[in-house]
Design an enzyme around this catalytic site. Sequence first.
Site, short mmCIF file in Angstrom:
data_model
loop_
_atom_site.label_atom_id
_atom_site.label_comp_id
_atom_site.label_asym_id
_atom_site.label_seq_id
_atom_site.Cartn_x
_atom_site.Cartn_y
_atom_site.Cartn_z
N SER A 240 0.83 -1.22 0.00
CA SER A 240 0.00 0.00 0.00
C SER A 240 0.86 1.26 0.00
O SER A 240 0.58 2.21 -0.75
CB SER A 240 -0.95 0.00 1.20
OG SER A 240 -0.26 -0.25 2.40
N HIS A 270 -2.00 -8.88 1.96
CA HIS A 270 -1.66 -7.62 2.65
C HIS A 270 -2.80 -7.28 3.63
O HIS A 270 -3.10 -8.06 4.51
CB HIS A 270 -1.42 -6.55 1.57
CG HIS A 270 -0.85 -5.25 2.06
ND1 HIS A 270 -0.17 -5.12 3.24
CD2 HIS A 270 -0.85 -3.99 1.50
CE1 HIS A 270 0.22 -3.86 3.38
NE2 HIS A 270 -0.20 -3.15 2.34
N HIS A 318 5.73 -12.81 7.41
CA HIS A 318 5.96 -11.42 7.00
C HIS A 318 7.16 -11.36 6.06
O HIS A 318 8.10 -12.15 6.19
CB HIS A 318 6.22 -10.52 8.22
CG HIS A 318 5.97 -9.09 7.92
ND1 HIS A 318 6.93 -8.26 7.37
CD2 HIS A 318 4.85 -8.33 8.05
CE1 HIS A 318 6.42 -7.06 7.19
NE2 HIS A 318 5.16 -7.07 7.58
N ARG A 327 3.21 -4.91 16.65
CA ARG A 327 1.83 -4.42 16.53
C ARG A 327 0.86 -5.50 17.02
O ARG A 327 -0.18 -5.21 17.58
CB ARG A 327 1.53 -4.04 15.08
CG ARG A 327 2.43 -2.95 14.52
CD ARG A 327 2.23 -2.74 13.03
NE ARG A 327 2.51 -3.95 12.26
CZ ARG A 327 2.28 -4.08 10.95
NH1 ARG A 327 1.76 -3.08 10.26
NH2 ARG A 327 2.59 -5.21 10.33
N ASP A 373 -2.22 -8.57 11.69
CA ASP A 373 -3.59 -8.96 11.33
C ASP A 373 -4.11 -10.15 12.14
O ASP A 373 -5.31 -10.42 12.12
CB ASP A 373 -3.65 -9.29 9.83
CG ASP A 373 -3.29 -8.09 8.99
OD1 ASP A 373 -3.82 -7.01 9.26
OD2 ASP A 373 -2.44 -8.22 8.08
N1 HAX Z 1 1.09 -19.75 5.64
C1 HAX Z 1 1.51 -20.64 4.73
N2 HAX Z 1 2.58 -20.44 3.93
C2 HAX Z 1 3.25 -19.30 4.11
C3 HAX Z 1 2.89 -18.35 5.07
C4 HAX Z 1 1.73 -18.59 5.84
N3 HAX Z 1 1.28 -17.73 6.74
N4 HAX Z 1 3.74 -17.30 5.00
C5 HAX Z 1 4.62 -17.60 4.02
N5 HAX Z 1 4.32 -18.81 3.49
C6 HAX Z 1 4.96 -19.45 2.35
C7 HAX Z 1 4.91 -18.55 1.14
O1 HAX Z 1 3.63 -18.61 0.51
C8 HAX Z 1 6.04 -19.05 0.32
O2 HAX Z 1 5.61 -20.22 -0.32
P1 HAX Z 1 6.07 -20.59 -1.83
O3 HAX Z 1 7.55 -20.78 -1.73
O4 HAX Z 1 5.32 -21.83 -2.14
O5 HAX Z 1 5.69 -19.42 -2.67
C9 HAX Z 1 7.06 -19.43 1.38
O6 HAX Z 1 6.34 -19.61 2.61
C10 HAX Z 1 8.14 -18.38 1.60
O7 HAX Z 1 7.52 -17.15 1.91
P2 HAX Z 1 8.24 -16.07 2.82
O8 HAX Z 1 9.48 -15.65 2.13
O9 HAX Z 1 8.34 -16.52 4.23
O10 HAX Z 1 7.15 -14.89 2.83
P3 HAX Z 1 6.86 -13.80 1.70
O11 HAX Z 1 7.74 -12.65 1.96
O12 HAX Z 1 6.92 -14.39 0.34
O13 HAX Z 1 5.35 -13.45 2.00
C11 HAX Z 1 3.48 -12.86 3.33
C12 HAX Z 1 4.99 -12.66 3.12
C13 HAX Z 1 3.04 -11.94 4.43
C14 HAX Z 1 2.76 -12.50 2.04
C15 HAX Z 1 3.23 -14.35 3.73
O14 HAX Z 1 3.88 -14.62 4.97
C16 HAX Z 1 1.76 -14.68 3.83
O15 HAX Z 1 1.15 -15.01 2.82
N6 HAX Z 1 1.16 -14.62 5.08
C17 HAX Z 1 -0.27 -14.85 5.24
C18 HAX Z 1 -1.08 -13.64 4.81
C19 HAX Z 1 -0.89 -12.51 5.78
O16 HAX Z 1 -1.00 -12.65 6.98
N7 HAX Z 1 -0.62 -11.32 5.23
C20 HAX Z 1 -0.47 -10.07 6.04
C21 HAX Z 1 0.98 -9.67 6.22
C22 HAX Z 1 1.14 -8.40 7.02
C23 HAX Z 1 0.56 -7.27 6.27
O17 HAX Z 1 1.02 -6.84 5.22
N8 HAX Z 1 -0.51 -6.79 6.73
O18 HAX Z 1 -1.19 -5.92 5.99
#
Ligand code: HAX
Length: 438
Positions: A240, A270, A318, A327, A373
């Site tokens: 964002s 996000h 994250h 947070r 979140d």
């Molecule tokens: N559950 C399952 N798998 C997860 C995971 C979770 N909570 N978090 C990461 N992974 C997976 C990824 O999907 C990725 O898988 P692939 O290799 O198959 O693509 C792998 O672990 C490596 O990811 P990472 O390097 O640890 O994390 P990223 O930087 O790629 O992604 C995210 C960060 C926040 C998008 C990710 O942790 C996620 O999808 N979390 C769940 C959704 C969430 O809570 N989002 C909010 C984040 C905070 C925020 O921005 N708030 O607004």
Amino acid sequence: MALKEAVRRKLDEFRPRTTRLAKEYGKVKIDEVTIEQCIGGARDIRCLVTDISYLDPQEGIRFRGKTIPETFAALPKAPGSEYPTVESFWYFLLTGEVPTQAQVDEVLVDWKKRQEVPGYVFDIIRAMPRDSHPMTMLSTGIGAMQRESKFAAYYTSGSFNKLGAWEYVYEDACDIVARIPVLAAFIYNLKYRDDAPLAIDPALDMGANFARMIGQGDEYMDVARMYFILHSDHESGNVSAHATHLVHSALSDPYLSYAAGLNGLAGPLHGRANQEVLDWTLKFQKKYCSNEEPTRELITKALWDTLNSGQVIPGYGHAVLRKTDPRYTSQREFCQKHLPGDPLFKLVSMIFEVAPGVLAEHGKTKNPWPNVDAQSGVIQWHYGVKEWDFYTVLFGVGRALGCMANLTWDRGLGYAIERPKSVTTSMLEKWAAEGGRS
Ligand code: HAX
């Protein structure tokens, strides 16, 4: 307006530093880029600048150099409250200075003057199907309000001056942060309270007024203040904040820019993760706990079911953080104090005990710990805001503070149009075979 003068003073102090860095040290290397980063979402590449907040992977966020507890402790509080007003936080974000009560009062009066949302914006949102997602309504509302942009009017006035442009971004920024809670409350009342709007209270600070405008009692006032402050800023690389910065770098005005930011915030990876967390938790209750109390075993099974079906565990992981998000901790402490017996809080706490172990065993995520979140929806639910598809709108109201403070500084320091360079897959393959790009 003392705040605008304080921002001017700060920008005047800062500008020579930025100019000197670019001119005298412009070729100094601070990072290098790997193929993994190029394909993997530019993770961890240091190529953005902001002084509003900094996110340390181990420690979490600092706003203007202060941790969350330090920020809460330092700022002037709302009357009768242990939390600061959003107005005092806004002053702090924009200037890095802790305001006096008189300076906070001046912001409050200024926002009251700016707060009115034009009627045509409400008409546009009313014309949308009532089951449109509230984030679509919010971003539509902000985009529609672009007609009011002082920056856009200044740009086409024929007297546009690069150095003075920040003042118009500042004006739009103040208008947006003052109006967005009113817009959000309108959307809430339209969707969930039979289109029964509630009037702005001319005496109340932003958090308290928002509570009133969505029909909540006094006890929700601190929830709103805490929520908006905690969600405001998380340095500038998140979707964002980055989308807002990117769009504004083309000199699109703050309304167009923040509408883009909101559209990014609406994604489930996000900001929408807060909606997903509540959804996941309630579905878990319904599916596994209709006849029995939740247990660690049941939660473990549900988490594995989610992972095995290819979905992420919302609220965990994250891109930058490698520890529990402060947070999350701040909101957890609020729950421990104000709603320790709440069944949903107890369930979310149990998930906190189990999920990191499951995610670690799953072995994919680099960070198995909860983010902001994972905890926020429980508080809203407890205080009666049970429409969980609205939770990302609340995030969007808070995030406006960070994005708008950043845009003011972006323009004040004259940051360039953003234009990273792309390459082709064949190029990557060639450089891979050669051991690097020569
Ligand atoms: N559950 C399952 N798998 C997860 C995971 C979770 N909570 N978090 C990461 N992974 C997976 C990824 O999907 C990725 O898988 P692939 O290799 O198959 O693509 C792998 O672990 C490596 O990811 P990472 O390097 O640890 O994390 P990223 O930087 O790629 O992604 C995210 C960060 C926040 C998008 C990710 O942790 C996620 O999808 N979390 C769940 C959704 C969430 O809570 N989002 C909010 C984040 C905070 C925020 O921005 N708030 O607004």
